[in-house]
Design a protein around this motif. Structure first.
Motif, mmCIF file in Angstrom:
data_model
loop_
_atom_site.group_PDB
_atom_site.id
_atom_site.type_symbol
_atom_site.label_atom_id
_atom_site.label_comp_id
_atom_site.label_asym_id
_atom_site.label_seq_id
_atom_site.Cartn_x
_atom_site.Cartn_y
_atom_site.Cartn_z
ATOM 1 N N LEU A 146 0.706 -1.121 -0.085
ATOM 2 C CA LEU A 146 0.084 -0.018 0.056
ATOM 3 C C LEU A 146 0.803 1.382 0.009
ATOM 4 O O LEU A 146 0.678 2.063 -0.856
ATOM 5 N N ILE A 147 1.739 1.345 1.008
ATOM 6 C CA ILE A 147 2.691 2.602 1.288
ATOM 7 C C ILE A 147 3.515 2.944 -0.090
ATOM 8 O O ILE A 147 3.320 3.793 -0.660
ATOM 9 N N VAL A 148 4.198 1.959 -0.277
ATOM 10 C CA VAL A 148 5.253 2.029 -1.463
ATOM 11 C C VAL A 148 4.469 1.882 -2.847
ATOM 12 O O VAL A 148 4.916 2.669 -3.632
ATOM 13 N N GLY A 149 3.802 1.125 -2.858
ATOM 14 C CA GLY A 149 3.016 0.885 -4.309
ATOM 15 C C GLY A 149 2.386 1.982 -4.645
ATOM 16 O O GLY A 149 2.586 2.603 -5.858
ATOM 17 N N SER A 205 14.211 -8.417 7.008
ATOM 18 C CA SER A 205 13.746 -7.741 7.910
ATOM 19 C C SER A 205 13.919 -6.151 8.051
ATOM 20 O O SER A 205 13.107 -5.347 8.380
ATOM 21 N N ALA A 206 14.908 -5.658 7.190
ATOM 22 C CA ALA A 206 15.238 -4.461 6.849
ATOM 23 C C ALA A 206 14.038 -3.811 6.054
ATOM 24 O O ALA A 206 13.651 -2.608 6.392
ATOM 25 N N ILE A 207 13.434 -4.407 5.071
ATOM 26 C CA ILE A 207 12.507 -3.654 4.417
ATOM 27 C C ILE A 207 11.256 -3.593 5.338
ATOM 28 O O ILE A 207 10.779 -2.609 5.408
ATOM 29 N N ILE A 208 10.876 -4.528 5.793
ATOM 30 C CA ILE A 208 9.536 -4.736 6.790
ATOM 31 C C ILE A 208 9.656 -3.649 7.689
ATOM 32 O O ILE A 208 8.730 -2.856 8.014
ATOM 33 N N MET A 209 10.994 -3.605 8.506
ATOM 34 C CA MET A 209 11.076 -2.777 9.815
ATOM 35 C C MET A 209 11.096 -1.270 9.173
ATOM 36 O O MET A 209 10.794 -0.462 9.907
ATOM 37 N N GLY A 210 11.838 -1.107 8.204
ATOM 38 C CA GLY A 210 11.993 0.256 7.548
ATOM 39 C C GLY A 210 10.631 0.852 7.254
ATOM 40 O O GLY A 210 10.273 2.137 7.507
ATOM 41 N N VAL A 211 9.890 0.125 6.665
ATOM 42 C CA VAL A 211 8.277 0.614 6.302
ATOM 43 C C VAL A 211 7.754 0.899 7.334
ATOM 44 O O VAL A 211 6.935 1.866 7.446
ATOM 45 N N LYS A 212 7.650 -0.305 8.170
ATOM 46 C CA LYS A 212 6.719 -0.314 9.199
ATOM 47 C C LYS A 212 7.003 1.150 10.291
ATOM 48 O O LYS A 212 6.106 1.708 10.830
ATOM 49 N N ARG A 213 8.223 1.099 10.661
ATOM 50 C CA ARG A 213 8.504 2.201 11.562
ATOM 51 C C ARG A 213 8.564 3.335 10.765
ATOM 52 O O ARG A 213 8.464 4.401 11.445
ATOM 53 N N GLY A 214 8.769 3.366 9.664
ATOM 54 C CA GLY A 214 8.852 4.796 8.709
ATOM 55 C C GLY A 214 7.593 5.263 8.945
ATOM 56 O O GLY A 214 7.252 6.560 8.850
ATOM 57 N N VAL A 215 6.453 4.439 8.538
ATOM 58 C CA VAL A 215 5.174 4.985 8.418
ATOM 59 C C VAL A 215 4.896 5.442 9.904
ATOM 60 O O VAL A 215 4.079 6.412 9.952
ATOM 61 N N SER A 236 6.595 18.463 5.953
ATOM 62 C CA SER A 236 7.031 18.127 7.458
ATOM 63 C C SER A 236 7.282 16.469 7.423
ATOM 64 O O SER A 236 7.852 16.032 8.430
ATOM 65 N N VAL A 237 6.898 15.752 6.509
ATOM 66 C CA VAL A 237 7.309 14.332 6.175
ATOM 67 C C VAL A 237 8.827 14.364 6.083
ATOM 68 O O VAL A 237 9.449 13.697 6.452
ATOM 69 N N PHE A 238 9.436 15.574 4.969
ATOM 70 C CA PHE A 238 10.954 15.460 4.893
ATOM 71 C C PHE A 238 11.692 15.706 6.239
ATOM 72 O O PHE A 238 12.538 15.043 6.512
ATOM 73 N N LEU A 239 11.003 16.607 6.999
ATOM 74 C CA LEU A 239 11.681 17.015 8.139
ATOM 75 C C LEU A 239 11.513 16.060 8.929
ATOM 76 O O LEU A 239 12.905 15.652 9.862
ATOM 77 N N THR A 296 10.285 5.048 2.186
ATOM 78 C CA THR A 296 8.970 5.264 2.510
ATOM 79 C C THR A 296 8.688 6.694 2.704
ATOM 80 O O THR A 296 7.380 7.125 2.224
ATOM 81 N N ALA A 297 9.501 7.493 3.291
ATOM 82 C CA ALA A 297 9.147 8.841 3.471
ATOM 83 C C ALA A 297 9.241 9.835 1.748
ATOM 84 O O ALA A 297 8.429 10.655 1.568
#
Length: 483
Positions: free
Chosen positions: A17-20, A251-261, A293-296, A95-96
């Protein structure tokens, strides 16, 4: 059971959802976050102007940053690095980057479909653009309910857990007492409503953000010789090319997206609730501010935390511990024990304003569901304070799993709605771009050009005075295209 459901929803569905869809919005809008990147700073400067009787664009930005800059920027980054290695930071950036476009459109649409209430204040958000844009109130009510549960309850419990356990680690304070103290302080602010919350955010958000960035940059400067190499490690680890972290690519992809969101909230539908409250000349200008604000949040604050951890020498592959302790000990390894206490105080400020923001989102969407009901509002406040205390003493895995599940459901509804309203978002973006191309420094929205949309003419009048003044200033017979 929560963890099994969470692994599927936030580990698979959320990434698509987020990346696509974020990538789709980016490409279809001709990379709006890049085209308007430097323009973001000009709009941000203009947002400092006050607006009598309404929240200014700057106040709305500070309020949204109050929510975005929270436990996710300290504890969330620490958890991402612990479970996903340095490569998780790269996927937080991705993600950002695509999330900036999602945030741009959701906040622009939030402004477009906002309503003026009986007190003359603006209200809006995903539930409003779903109801008035898609003409599906039932879906708007589902969205409002999910926002109420996710931010009013789940995220508040998580934020409370982060700060009470941080204070316990640094000062040995009992989580029960700090949880009660936090609930009491927040209750006093809740009573004042959106204006008091905005005033507190105006004061605390710039201070907490600048001080935290200053300290982390100090650590980065001390280790500056290692920064290029660490950035390379982050990129290589993201694709499994680093020998030490090669096994962590999934794990890097999953955690990066989850924690990034979780950190920047782009695409979740939270920021539009606040963006809609601001008084601006054009819906797109607030979308530009919120993309900034997302960038910051991610590229500046989360990156500062990540480099603090990775450059400290404290972190090693296979580190066992929570993200809060990792960040605290990483700073302490460089500056001494006061670093552990500093992280706790910084996190307390981050969490305090985040919970205020989360509370407001819940209240706003409760009003959408049941209207003005004082008893229900008092009950909501009491339940939020109970959930804050629960989160303060509950197990971290349980709190995070609950928050991740509701977050994914929220993203699903909001991003599908954005996809269905994307043509409308592009229409107002073209209107904004056309005015800028015509030399108009501050584009003005004229609702008469969008008569087919279900807009509130009190919020967006037809032929606004500012637009008329601009028209009179032009030479007779010269069109914007000719100019």
């Amino acid at each position: 059971m929560l963890e099994v459901i969470n692994d599927f929803l936030s580990g698979k569905v959320l990434i698509v959802l987020i990346v696509g869809l974020g990538s789709y919005f980016t490409i279809r809008s001709r990379f709006v976050q890049f085209r308007h990147f430097f323009h973001m700073f000009a709009v941000f400067r203009d947002s400092l102007k006050s607006s009598a009787g309404q929240l200014s664009s700057f106040q709305a930005l500070m309020l949204s940053l109050a929510g975005r800059v929270g436990a996710g920027n300290i504890a969330g980054v620490g958890i991402a690095v612990t479970l996903g290695g340095p490569g998780a930071v790269f996927w937080m950036w991705v993600t950002a980057l695509v999330g900036m476009s999602s945030s741009f459109f959701e906040c622009s649409l939030g402004q477009l479909y906002k309503r003026c209430d009986s007190e003359g204040q603006f209200r809006g958000g995903p539930s409003f653009y779903i109801q008035h844009g898609l003409q599906k109130r039932w879906l708007g009510m589902i969205m409002a309910f999910l926002l109420l549960i996710t931010f009013g309850f789940a995220f508040n419990g998580l934020q409370a857990h982060a700060v009470t356990h941080s204070l316990n680690n640094a000062f040995g304070l009992d989580t029960t007492y700090t949880g009660l103290g936090l609930a009491v302080l927040l209750g006093l602010v809740f009573i004042g409503g959106i204006k008091r919350i905005a005033k507190v955010a105006d004061l605390l958000v710039p201070v907490k953000t600048l001080v935290y960035i200053g300290v982390t940059i100090y650590v980065i400067v001390l280790q500056f010789d290692h920064v290029p190499g660490m950035l390379m490690t982050i990129v290589k680890s993201a694709f499994g090319l680093d020998e030490v972290f090669g096994g962590l690519i999934g794990s890097a992809i999953i955690m990066g997206v989850k924690r990034g969101v979780f950190a920047n909230e782009a695409g979740l539908g939270s920021a539009p609730n606040v963006a809609a409250v601001a008084s601006v000349e054009h819906p797109v200008s607030q979308g530009v501010v919120q993309a900034f604000s997302v960038f910051l949040d991610t590229f500046v604050i989360c990156t500062c935390t990540a480099l603090l951890i990775l450059l400290s020498g404290f972190y090693t592959p296979g580190f066992e511990g929570d993200g809060i302790a990792l960040t605290q000990n990483s700073l302490a390894a460089v500056v001494g024990d006061w670093g552990r206490m500093f992280i706790s105080v910084a996190l307390a400020l981050f969490v305090f304003t985040s919970i205020l923001y989360n509370y407001y989102l819940g209240e706003s969407n409760l009003r959408f569901l049941i209207g003005e009901n004082r008893k229900a509002l008092i009950g909501y406040r009491a339940l939020v304070l109970v959930l804050i205390f629960w989160g303060a003493i509950e197990n971290l895995d349980t709190v995070f799993a609950f928050a991740d599940i509701t977050m994914t459901m929220l993203a699903f509804v909001n991003l599908i709605a954005l996809f269905l309203l994307f043509k409308v978002g592009m229409r107002i973006l073209r209107d904004y771009d056309d005015q800028r191309a015509a030399g108009i420094k501050t584009p003005v929205f004229d609702s008469s050009k969008f008569a087919d949309l279900d807009l509130d003419l009190k919020a967006w009048p037809a032929n606004p005075p500012a637009a008329a003044i601009k028209a009179e200033a032009e030479p007779q017979g010269v069109t914007a295209a000719q100019r």
